[in-house]
Design an enzyme around this catalytic site. Structure first.
Site, mmCIF file in Angstrom:
data_model
loop_
_atom_site.group_PDB
_atom_site.id
_atom_site.type_symbol
_atom_site.label_atom_id
_atom_site.label_comp_id
_atom_site.label_asym_id
_atom_site.label_seq_id
_atom_site.Cartn_x
_atom_site.Cartn_y
_atom_site.Cartn_z
ATOM 1 N N ILE A 1 52.619 43.579 82.139
ATOM 2 C CA ILE A 1 51.858 43.686 80.893
ATOM 3 C C ILE A 1 52.667 44.431 79.837
ATOM 4 C CG2 ILE A 1 49.797 44.674 79.812
ATOM 5 C CD1 ILE A 1 48.312 44.166 82.441
ATOM 6 N N ASP B 1 59.574 60.410 83.235
ATOM 7 C CA ASP B 1 58.512 60.398 84.236
ATOM 8 C C ASP B 1 57.237 60.935 83.590
ATOM 9 O OD1 ASP B 1 56.774 60.767 86.347
ATOM 10 O OD2 ASP B 1 58.156 61.954 87.566
ATOM 11 N N ASN C 1 49.853 52.262 78.758
ATOM 12 C CA ASN C 1 49.717 51.143 79.677
ATOM 13 C C ASN C 1 50.144 51.474 81.105
ATOM 14 O OD1 ASN C 1 49.889 48.178 80.560
ATOM 15 N ND2 ASN C 1 52.038 48.790 80.650
ATOM 16 N N TYR D 1 42.754 55.038 92.397
ATOM 17 C CA TYR D 1 43.099 54.350 91.155
ATOM 18 C C TYR D 1 41.844 54.121 90.321
ATOM 19 C CZ TYR D 1 44.407 50.157 88.393
ATOM 20 O OH TYR D 1 44.622 49.225 87.401
ATOM 21 N N LYS E 1 40.862 55.414 86.576
ATOM 22 C CA LYS E 1 40.538 54.506 85.480
ATOM 23 C C LYS E 1 39.144 54.795 84.920
ATOM 24 C CE LYS E 1 44.354 52.065 85.429
ATOM 25 N NZ LYS E 1 45.287 52.100 84.263
#
Length: 257
Positions: free
Chosen positions: A14, A57, A84, A148, A152
């Site tokens: 992406i 990083d 992103n 994860y 999010k």
């Protein structure tokens, strides 16, 4: 448009498309990624006059601050941030340990915070800017990858905090939440089940999946003047996945939908 756009995770499926699309818009892109070699190749591909590689990083807050400030000192202050960068490890709670939990949270949530902090003072000083985070439908429903997904979900709440606190300075903050996107990140699952995309279609009302360009379309809109009064929004780009569960609805109603 001649904006300065910072894109993190710039070398991913992406991210690289986002960089390409902003360059096509006439913007200068600060392409941030941990992979210096991949960044060099990306800049060569898209044009070194338009793309500035920033190898850092995201987990190192001080390094991010220093790298972004140095790049912006050459290109000019950042007008648009597209946060992103992200990745997922543990597929289930049973396969998640303390170390993998911390890595998922640190990259997806903390790394985004570090990046926003690197550009926030400049945007406030100039009283303008657009921040677009890349979240996931995993932040809206339990769909696997629990650490994860928690990160999010945190980004959705964080986006709303940014919107209400930075709005007075003319800064907008929104989050795009992709569903399944056909990128290299899916290769391990394709290797395990070559029919994985065909199997997943039944859960998507449009029976289709987003491409990186579909995600870029949403991001470019939210970053543009066309979205000038849109802020604090979590926008699924997911083929209708978050609209509801057709298969369950059919079993509940005993009717074909």
């Amino acid at each position: 448009m001649n904006r300065v756009v910072l894109v993190t995770g710039a070398c991913g499926g992406i991210g690289s498309v986002l960089c390409k699309r902003f360059v096509q818009e006439g913007d200068k892109v600060l392409a941030l990624d941990i992979d210096a070699a991949a960044l060099k190749a990306l800049a060569a591909q898209l044009g070194e006059t338009q793309v500035t590689p920033v190898a850092v990083d995201l987990g190192d807050a001080a390094a991010v601050q220093q790298a972004v400030q140095a790049a912006a000192g050459v290109s000019g202050p950042v007008d648009v941030l597209v946060a992103n960068a992200g990745a997922a490890e543990g597929l289930t709670l049973a396969r998640t340990d303390a170390a993998s939990w911390q890595r998922d949270i640190h990259l997806n949530l903390n790394g985004t915070y570090h990046t926003v902090e690197a550009i926030r003072p400049s945007m406030i000083e100039r009283e303008q800017g657009s921040i677009v985070l890349i979240g996931s439908v995993n932040g809206m429903a339990a769909l696997g990858h629990p650490a994860y997904s928690a990160a999010k979900a945190g980004l959705i709440s964080y986006t709303k905090s940014l919107a209400i606190e930075l709005g007075r300075y003319g800064i907008r903050a929104n989050i795009v939440c992709p569903g399944t996107v056909k990128t290299q990140a899916w290769q391990a699952r394709v290797d395990k089940n070559p029919q994985v995309f065909e199997d997943l279609k039944k859960w998507y009302p449009l029976r289709d999946f987003a491409t990186p360009d579909d995600i870029a379309d949403a991001v470019l809109f939210l970053a543009s003047a066309m979205a000038r009064v849109i802020t604090g929004v979590a926008l699924p780009v997911d083929g209708g996945l978050m609209a509801g569960n057709r298969l369950m609805a059919e079993e509940l109603t005993l009717e074909s939908l």
